[in-house]
Design a protein around this motif. Structure first.
Motif, PDB file in Angstrom:
ATOM      1  N   ASP A 388       1.043  -1.180  -0.191  1.00  0.00           N
ATOM      2  CA  ASP A 388       0.088  -0.088  -0.101  1.00  0.00           C
ATOM      3  C   ASP A 388       0.544   1.149   0.084  1.00  0.00           C
ATOM      4  O   ASP A 388       0.556   2.280  -0.544  1.00  0.00           O
ATOM      5  CB  ASP A 388      -1.324   0.225   1.125  1.00  0.00           C
ATOM      6  CG  ASP A 388      -1.796  -0.991   1.292  1.00  0.00           C
ATOM      7  OD1 ASP A 388      -2.290  -1.929   0.051  1.00  0.00           O
ATOM      8  OD2 ASP A 388      -2.551  -1.572   1.705  1.00  0.00           O
ATOM      9  N   ALA A 389       2.000   0.672   0.620  1.00  0.00           N
ATOM     10  CA  ALA A 389       2.911   2.406   0.833  1.00  0.00           C
ATOM     11  C   ALA A 389       3.592   2.710  -0.854  1.00  0.00           C
ATOM     12  O   ALA A 389       3.271   3.899  -1.136  1.00  0.00           O
ATOM     13  CB  ALA A 389       3.899   2.337   2.004  1.00  0.00           C
ATOM     14  N   GLU A 392       0.735   4.185  -2.965  1.00  0.00           N
ATOM     15  CA  GLU A 392       0.381   5.115  -2.125  1.00  0.00           C
ATOM     16  C   GLU A 392       2.056   5.954  -2.605  1.00  0.00           C
ATOM     17  O   GLU A 392       1.789   7.871  -3.121  1.00  0.00           O
ATOM     18  CB  GLU A 392       0.084   5.554  -0.909  1.00  0.00           C
ATOM     19  CG  GLU A 392      -0.252   4.908  -0.964  1.00  0.00           C
ATOM     20  CD  GLU A 392      -1.325   4.640   0.411  1.00  0.00           C
ATOM     21  OE1 GLU A 392       0.391   5.347   1.561  1.00  0.00           O
ATOM     22  OE2 GLU A 392      -1.233   3.737   1.693  1.00  0.00           O
ATOM     23  N   LEU A 402      10.123   7.394   0.947  1.00  0.00           N
ATOM     24  CA  LEU A 402       8.691   6.693   1.680  1.00  0.00           C
ATOM     25  C   LEU A 402       9.243   6.445   3.003  1.00  0.00           C
ATOM     26  O   LEU A 402       9.982   5.937   3.321  1.00  0.00           O
ATOM     27  CB  LEU A 402       9.515   4.878   1.125  1.00  0.00           C
ATOM     28  CG  LEU A 402       8.365   4.121   1.328  1.00  0.00           C
ATOM     29  CD1 LEU A 402       7.106   3.977   1.171  1.00  0.00           C
ATOM     30  CD2 LEU A 402       9.363   2.812   1.489  1.00  0.00           C
ATOM     31  N   ALA A 403       8.103   7.042   3.528  1.00  0.00           N
ATOM     32  CA  ALA A 403       8.601   7.544   5.130  1.00  0.00           C
ATOM     33  C   ALA A 403       8.651   6.699   5.435  1.00  0.00           C
ATOM     34  O   ALA A 403       6.743   6.030   5.694  1.00  0.00           O
ATOM     35  CB  ALA A 403       7.747   8.790   5.049  1.00  0.00           C
ATOM     36  N   SER A 405       6.889   5.369   8.687  1.00  0.00           N
ATOM     37  CA  SER A 405       5.621   6.159   9.202  1.00  0.00           C
ATOM     38  C   SER A 405       4.927   5.468   8.367  1.00  0.00           C
ATOM     39  O   SER A 405       3.798   5.636   9.051  1.00  0.00           O
ATOM     40  CB  SER A 405       5.952   7.133   9.990  1.00  0.00           C
ATOM     41  OG  SER A 405       5.790   7.785   8.350  1.00  0.00           O
ATOM     42  N   SER A 406       4.816   5.554   7.276  1.00  0.00           N
ATOM     43  CA  SER A 406       3.062   5.694   6.256  1.00  0.00           C
ATOM     44  C   SER A 406       3.153   3.779   5.912  1.00  0.00           C
ATOM     45  O   SER A 406       2.232   3.297   5.880  1.00  0.00           O
ATOM     46  CB  SER A 406       3.351   6.622   4.931  1.00  0.00           C
ATOM     47  OG  SER A 406       4.736   5.239   4.448  1.00  0.00           O
ATOM     48  N   VAL A 407       4.823   3.077   5.797  1.00  0.00           N
ATOM     49  CA  VAL A 407       4.312   1.780   6.309  1.00  0.00           C
ATOM     50  C   VAL A 407       4.240   1.148   7.416  1.00  0.00           C
ATOM     51  O   VAL A 407       2.886   0.696   8.278  1.00  0.00           O
ATOM     52  CB  VAL A 407       5.242   1.195   6.365  1.00  0.00           C
ATOM     53  CG1 VAL A 407       5.921  -0.221   6.366  1.00  0.00           C
ATOM     54  CG2 VAL A 407       6.230   1.565   4.394  1.00  0.00           C
ATOM     55  N   TYR A 408       4.602   2.101   8.578  1.00  0.00           N
ATOM     56  CA  TYR A 408       3.990   1.289  10.103  1.00  0.00           C
ATOM     57  C   TYR A 408       2.123   1.725  10.905  1.00  0.00           C
ATOM     58  O   TYR A 408       1.617   1.351  11.095  1.00  0.00           O
ATOM     59  CB  TYR A 408       4.726   2.197  11.741  1.00  0.00           C
ATOM     60  CG  TYR A 408       5.785   2.152  11.246  1.00  0.00           C
ATOM     61  CD1 TYR A 408       6.638   1.316  10.279  1.00  0.00           C
ATOM     62  CD2 TYR A 408       7.175   3.100  11.992  1.00  0.00           C
ATOM     63  CE1 TYR A 408       7.948   0.541  10.632  1.00  0.00           C
ATOM     64  CE2 TYR A 408       7.959   2.788  11.667  1.00  0.00           C
ATOM     65  CZ  TYR A 408       8.914   1.278  11.211  1.00  0.00           C
ATOM     66  OH  TYR A 408       9.945   1.407  11.238  1.00  0.00           O
ATOM     67  N   ALA A 409       2.021   3.382   9.837  1.00  0.00           N
ATOM     68  CA  ALA A 409       0.610   3.269   9.876  1.00  0.00           C
ATOM     69  C   ALA A 409       0.028   2.335   9.135  1.00  0.00           C
ATOM     70  O   ALA A 409      -1.489   1.968   9.681  1.00  0.00           O
ATOM     71  CB  ALA A 409       0.213   4.788   9.059  1.00  0.00           C
ATOM     72  N   ASN A 410       0.255   1.724   8.030  1.00  0.00           N
ATOM     73  CA  ASN A 410      -0.615   0.518   7.510  1.00  0.00           C
ATOM     74  C   ASN A 410      -1.351  -0.165   7.922  1.00  0.00           C
ATOM     75  O   ASN A 410      -1.703  -1.327   7.523  1.00  0.00           O
ATOM     76  CB  ASN A 410       0.429   0.734   6.117  1.00  0.00           C
ATOM     77  CG  ASN A 410       0.082   1.805   4.520  1.00  0.00           C
ATOM     78  OD1 ASN A 410      -0.756   2.764   4.923  1.00  0.00           O
ATOM     79  ND2 ASN A 410       0.449   1.919   4.222  1.00  0.00           N
ATOM     80  N   ASP A 413      -3.167  -0.271  10.982  1.00  0.00           N
ATOM     81  CA  ASP A 413      -4.498  -0.241  10.462  1.00  0.00           C
ATOM     82  C   ASP A 413      -5.046  -1.750  10.693  1.00  0.00           C
ATOM     83  O   ASP A 413      -6.432  -2.571  10.375  1.00  0.00           O
ATOM     84  CB  ASP A 413      -4.870   0.465   9.213  1.00  0.00           C
ATOM     85  CG  ASP A 413      -4.465   2.114   9.493  1.00  0.00           C
ATOM     86  OD1 ASP A 413      -5.142   2.364  10.183  1.00  0.00           O
ATOM     87  OD2 ASP A 413      -4.502   2.463   7.766  1.00  0.00           O
TER      88      ASP A 413
END
Length: 585
Positions: A388-389, A392, A402-403, A405-410, A413
């Motif tokens: 997903d990251a 995106e 690529l942060a 943090s976006s992988v972690y947020a995904n 969820d």
């Protein structure tokens, strides 16, 4: 206003209220629907003073419906508007652009072409993530072709073939076909012979420096016009291994005066003395260069669309010469920039990571400090979170960041609902500073007096049906240093209740939860002093500590949330300690 008009106003108001609520995923608003309502029904305007009061109850009724009920009702009142809105939603949700000229092909076929010189780092995940997503979008095919025809400078790692396929499976994709270029050398030889016979290639024994000087001056190599039979004979000598490395190459005949020197009579085959590590290919000495091998394979496997880095634009231009000789149609090409990753001190490079492993500075490809797919997988991060990251990021031709943090947020969820909660009290990290984001400092032990003998916090705050954990309170409990109350102050031991510090003892006060709600008493986690010894491996070093007893019953691979610490995966269990890997907050 007569009854028929009133009924029409209410019906139209209901439609617009439903559309407004579903589109914005919130309650409808009278003011927001007045414009569309009057615009579509100009005959309502003469009654503008009455309309707001009439439609207010209609809007209120719509807002009482669930999201599914709203969609169902729109389907009854305005099916065409619903279909149009859903099409717009689908278009908005599509993060990747449409493939160029996709309608011109019976089937979309795309390929990932990894060099198996080591397991994949995180940047490699972008290709299968995007290709796999396109495959789903177009019901196409996903080919994995190992470009392993360089046994010297990018020498294949025999373990990397399966490791890469495992990474692709972890990301959630299954290739429709898997090809190893080193199995197809005879095919490349056949096409080289055909190219020679078409007058499109010649053998060259110039040194690299000699040819470079000629190329840069736009002058032809002296071997360029040799006859086809001589070229075929010398190429067969290359195939038979009669030349040493550097003595002979096969060049594709292009335009020696081309404005781009990199495209002038480029090398298609060269001699390599180093045997290939695969036994099936160890006898070959004449190896195709990537542009020749890849160009031939893309045609033979029916690839319709190629994604490659913006820095590889010359590859398509070189290969186009070969395609022109054979009368082939070149695939569609999309270019993108490189992915740059934050949160890691280690460079995202296969060769760099391998050097650090060989030097003992990393424990392996799955060391939590390594920016590899194996590493994040071991930490308990799902492949879908990475996909997903990556999707995106889109298809920008510029380099993209690529942060993590976006992988972690995904990932949060994906796992939050299923990860049960446990207490883990951290001690000083080994190899990490005490002010690290995952380290609280040394823990301290306190006896507990009063209150129940056991605490029973829920396994998951949102799922009462899962039950509770049992944590004994008799004896001493551990608190992290940052949570230790001052003498006479209170804290709330989560799942147990309020306690006041009296010297080295925590005395139950009997206060109810109102003291927490009023903000007078902080809530902290804790663990029995004789709980489960745990080592938490993080990107900042290892953290040791103690977890509550029930944690010791969990199997390897279980993902949990250590309350107030973060998500972690159970990696191994031993007599002395349980090893876990920190995922993220």
């Amino acid at each position: 206003m007569d009854d028929d008009l009133r009924e029409r106003v209410e019906r139209e108001a209901e439609k617009h209220a439903l559309l407004n609520a579903v589109k914005h995923e919130s309650d409808a608003d009278v003011g927001a629907i007045m414009g569309p309502l009057m615009g579509e029904n100009p005959e309502f305007r003469q009654h503008g003073g009455e309309i707001p009061g009439l439609i207010g109850p209609v809007v209120a009724k719509v807002n009482q419906l669930s999201a599914d009920e709203k969609r169902e009702r729109i389907g009854e009142l305005a099916p065409e508007e619903l279909a149009e809105m859903e099409a717009e939603e689908e278009e908005d949700d599509q993060l990747l652009p449409d493939l160029p000229n996709a309608d011109d092909y019976d089937e979309i076929r795309m390929r990932a072409a990894p060099n198996p010189n080591g397991p994949w780092h995180m940047g490699h995940a972008r290709m299968p993530a995007v290709i796999g997503t396109y495959k789903d979008m177009y019901d196409g095919s996903f080919i994995v072709r190992f470009d392993d025809t360089d046994p010297e400078t990018k020498r294949p790692d025999l373990s990397a073939y399966d490791a890469i396929l495992d990474d692709i499976a972890f990301l959630g994709f299954e290739p429709d076909d898997v090809i190893r270029a080193s199995d197809r050398v005879e095919t490349y030889y056949d096409y080289a012979r055909d190219l020679i016979e078409k007058g499109g290639a010649y053998t060259c024994s110039c040194s690299g420096e000699e040819f470079s000087n000629l190329k840069n001056d736009g002058k032809p190599c002296p071997h360029r016009d040799k006859d086809i039979e001589t070229t075929l004979d010398e190429f067969e000598a290359m195939v038979d291994g009669e030349y040493n490395s550097g003595e002979m190459v096969l060049r594709v005949k292009t335009d020696i005066e081309h404005k781009n020197p990199a495209l002038r009579d480029w090398v298609a085959f060269r001699m390599i003395d180093t045997p290939h590590p695969r036994p099936e290919a160890e006898d070959y000495r004449a190896w195709p260069m990537l542009d020749f091998q890849s160009g031939v394979d893309d045609h033979l496997t029916g690839v319709t669309h190629i994604i490659r880095g913006i820095d590889l634009q010359d590859s398509a231009k070189r290969q186009q010469f070969v395609y022109d000789y054979f009368g082939w149609e070149y695939p569609e090409v999309l270019h993108w920039g490189h992915v740059q990753l934050d949160a890691y001190d280690v460079k995202m490079s296969t060769s760099t990571i391998k050097e650090l492993i060989d030097a003992g500075e990393l424990d392996g490809w799955d060391d939590p400090r390594a920016p590899t797919i194996q590493s994040v997988r071991r930490r308990g991060i799902r492949g879908q979170a990475i996909v997903d990251a990556m999707v995106e990021l889109g298809m920008s031709t510029s380099d993209v960041d690529l942060a993590m943090s976006s992988v972690y947020a995904n990932n949060r969820d994906l796992v939050d609902d299923e990860a049960n909660r446990y207490f883990f009290v951290r001690d000083v990290a080994e190899g990490a500073s005490a002010d690290s984001q995952t380290v609280s400092g040394p823990s301290e032990a306190f006896a507990v007096e009063g209150g129940p003998a056991d605490a029973h916090p829920p396994l998951h705050p949102d799922h009462e049906d899962r039950g509770t954990r049992t944590i004994p309170v008799e004896g001493s409990v551990l608190l992290e240093s940052g949570d230790v109350p001052a003498e006479g102050e209170r804290v709330w031991l989560k799942g147990f209740g309020a306690v006041r510090r009296e010297d080295d003892t925590l005395v139950a006060t009997g206060d109810d939860l109102d003291v927490v709600r009023e903000g007078d008493v902080p809530v902290i986690h804790w663990a029995p002093e004789d709980g489960v010894p745990v080592r938490l491996r993080t990107m900042d070093g290892d953290v040791t500590g103690v977890a509550e007893p029930d944690f010791g019953d969990l199997p390897v691979d279980e993902l949990v949330q250590f309350e107030r610490v973060g998500f972690a995966r159970v990696d191994s269990k031993g007599d002395d300690e349980t090893v876990t890997y920190f995922a993220h907050k």
